[in-house]
Design a protein around this motif. Sequence first.
Motif, PDB file in Angstrom:
ATOM      1  N   ASP A 220       0.852  -1.181   0.000  1.00 44.55           N
ATOM      2  CA  ASP A 220       0.000   0.000   0.000  1.00 44.55           C
ATOM      3  C   ASP A 220       0.891   1.235   0.000  1.00 44.55           C
ATOM      4  N   ALA A 221       0.283   2.381  -0.311  1.00 44.32           N
ATOM      5  CA  ALA A 221       1.030   3.632  -0.259  1.00 44.32           C
ATOM      6  C   ALA A 221       1.335   3.980   1.197  1.00 44.32           C
ATOM      7  N   PRO A 222       2.518   4.518   1.469  1.00 44.39           N
ATOM      8  CA  PRO A 222       2.887   4.864   2.852  1.00 44.39           C
ATOM      9  C   PRO A 222       2.214   6.152   3.307  1.00 44.39           C
ATOM     10  N   GLY A 223       1.132   6.021   4.053  1.00 50.48           N
ATOM     11  CA  GLY A 223       0.406   7.176   4.532  1.00 50.48           C
ATOM     12  C   GLY A 223      -0.049   7.008   5.970  1.00 50.48           C
ATOM     13  N   PHE A 224      -0.836   7.969   6.465  1.00 47.40           N
ATOM     14  CA  PHE A 224      -1.281   7.954   7.853  1.00 47.40           C
ATOM     15  C   PHE A 224      -2.076   6.693   8.188  1.00 47.40           C
ATOM     16  N   TYR A 225      -3.063   6.368   7.342  1.00 45.23           N
ATOM     17  CA  TYR A 225      -3.899   5.217   7.658  1.00 45.23           C
ATOM     18  C   TYR A 225      -3.127   3.915   7.554  1.00 45.23           C
ATOM     19  N   ALA A 226      -2.194   3.843   6.594  1.00 40.34           N
ATOM     20  CA  ALA A 226      -1.366   2.640   6.474  1.00 40.34           C
ATOM     21  C   ALA A 226      -0.561   2.420   7.753  1.00 40.34           C
ATOM     22  N   GLY A 227      -0.078   3.485   8.367  1.00 40.47           N
ATOM     23  CA  GLY A 227       0.635   3.355   9.632  1.00 40.47           C
ATOM     24  C   GLY A 227      -0.272   2.904  10.752  1.00 40.47           C
ATOM     25  N   TYR A 228      -1.517   3.403  10.744  1.00 47.26           N
ATOM     26  CA  TYR A 228      -2.497   3.046  11.773  1.00 47.26           C
ATOM     27  C   TYR A 228      -2.808   1.546  11.717  1.00 47.26           C
ATOM     28  N   TYR A 229      -3.257   1.078  10.538  1.00 44.04           N
ATOM     29  CA  TYR A 229      -3.642  -0.337  10.498  1.00 44.04           C
ATOM     30  C   TYR A 229      -2.430  -1.253  10.414  1.00 44.04           C
ATOM     31  N   GLY A 230      -1.287  -0.720   9.981  1.00 37.89           N
ATOM     32  CA  GLY A 230      -0.070  -1.533   9.996  1.00 37.89           C
ATOM     33  C   GLY A 230       0.326  -1.894  11.413  1.00 37.89           C
ATOM     34  N   LEU A 231       0.243  -0.919  12.324  1.00 38.05           N
ATOM     35  CA  LEU A 231       0.557  -1.207  13.723  1.00 38.05           C
ATOM     36  C   LEU A 231      -0.485  -2.146  14.327  1.00 38.05           C
ATOM     37  N   GLU A 232      -1.727  -1.959  13.947  1.00 32.73           N
ATOM     38  CA  GLU A 232      -2.782  -2.854  14.436  1.00 32.73           C
ATOM     39  C   GLU A 232      -2.500  -4.301  14.022  1.00 32.73           C
ATOM     40  N   MET A 233      -2.088  -4.489  12.775  1.00 27.04           N
ATOM     41  CA  MET A 233      -1.803  -5.837  12.281  1.00 27.04           C
ATOM     42  C   MET A 233      -0.559  -6.416  12.953  1.00 27.04           C
ATOM     43  N   LEU A 234       0.454  -5.589  13.147  1.00 24.38           N
ATOM     44  CA  LEU A 234       1.691  -6.062  13.776  1.00 24.38           C
ATOM     45  C   LEU A 234       1.420  -6.534  15.206  1.00 24.38           C
ATOM     46  N   LEU A 235       0.678  -5.737  15.968  1.00 25.67           N
ATOM     47  CA  LEU A 235       0.414  -6.074  17.367  1.00 25.67           C
ATOM     48  C   LEU A 235      -0.573  -7.236  17.506  1.00 25.67           C
ATOM     49  N   SER A 236      -1.398  -7.460  16.486  1.00 27.02           N
ATOM     50  CA  SER A 236      -2.422  -8.509  16.583  1.00 27.02           C
ATOM     51  C   SER A 236      -1.837  -9.912  16.605  1.00 27.02           C
ATOM     52  N   ARG A 237      -0.568 -10.045  16.228  1.00 25.28           N
ATOM     53  CA  ARG A 237       0.020 -11.389  16.164  1.00 25.28           C
ATOM     54  C   ARG A 237       0.544 -11.869  17.522  1.00 25.28           C
ATOM     55  N   GLY A 238       0.425 -11.025  18.540  1.00 23.58           N
ATOM     56  CA  GLY A 238       0.722 -11.464  19.893  1.00 23.58           C
ATOM     57  C   GLY A 238       2.156 -11.313  20.354  1.00 23.58           C
ATOM     58  N   ASN A 239       3.049 -10.782  19.516  1.00 22.27           N
ATOM     59  CA  ASN A 239       4.431 -10.565  19.946  1.00 22.27           C
ATOM     60  C   ASN A 239       4.522  -9.316  20.822  1.00 22.27           C
ATOM     61  N   GLU A 240       5.546  -9.277  21.646  1.00 22.93           N
ATOM     62  CA  GLU A 240       5.773  -8.104  22.493  1.00 22.93           C
ATOM     63  C   GLU A 240       6.789  -7.172  21.828  1.00 22.93           C
ATOM     64  N   PHE A 241       6.475  -5.879  21.860  1.00 23.84           N
ATOM     65  CA  PHE A 241       7.355  -4.874  21.273  1.00 23.84           C
ATOM     66  C   PHE A 241       7.554  -3.736  22.265  1.00 23.84           C
TER      67      PHE A 241
END
Length: 331
Positions: A220-241
Amino acid sequence: MKANLEDIARAAGVSKMTVSRVLRDGSGFSDQTREKVLGIAEQMGYVPNRLAAAFGSDHAGTLVGMCVPRLTSGLFGHVLDGVDRALGRLGYQLIIGASDHSATDEEEWIRQVVSWRPAGLILSGSHHTPGTIDLLRAASMPVVEIWDLTTSPIDMAVGFSHADCGAEMARHVLSRGRRKAGYIGAFARSDVMGQARFEGFRDALAKAGHPLVDAEMLHDAPGFYAGYYGLEMLLSRGNEFDVVYFHNDEMAIGGLAFCRAHGLSVPDDIGIAGWGGMEAASILDKRLTTTVVPTTGIGKAAAEALVARLKGETVQAVNVVSTRLVHGETV
């Protein structure tokens, strides 16, 4: 040297007018003559001069072509402004195209622009198709590759190392005590420079003994919403950051918005880092940890190098510009 109508006419044993008629798909000649002229023109690497056809001149004018990855990129808007202002001051005009991060699309755009006999070209990045490289060498015009530093440019280069930017950010987050890093990127299949930042970040973490926990690569294009749902997807996998590095500042700001919406404190619960030094970050309540890129300066330096080459002046082949890590308050 670039072939012209006279060169083709001499090699084909016909008049210059006949060559002109053949190349303009006219009439008044045999099929054999047509095939012979077209074959010789192709062998000699002839590119039709559309400006000459329109204005009766076979000399390069004052147009400079510039191809950028995306016309909607905020960062490249500032680069374009730097180029345009410098060229205007020096008596040249800018024509712009976009490759959409595709080396093939870049080649097609260059083929179209070269036929207008521009004074020179400014290209974004150092990764091109073999066809583009052959075309530029045959065209014999000044070329400046910008943004992505290369030590072996086609002609001239003005830029910085994206891999070094990523590695520098990795060392910074480690110095802040972060040990569980993630990454969120965009244009994973095509943005070579963004990929270089990611690899620099990942490799520096691994070298320090704290390998990257996980990455989310968005098509996807790198924009505000891509950052929003990108973080949501990253955190949804259960890893700790404890920190996440984003493709650019717009995506990092989207990540900050996600954190605020879901009750995550930055930087206490998780650190956020961006890249680019984008203007949007200047209105945040906390200063974003990022890398500032001298966008307008890169454009100005590229334009001045190209015009200096046109004037026959000695020009440094590789011009390294400095980026600046902003420590900020989000890591």
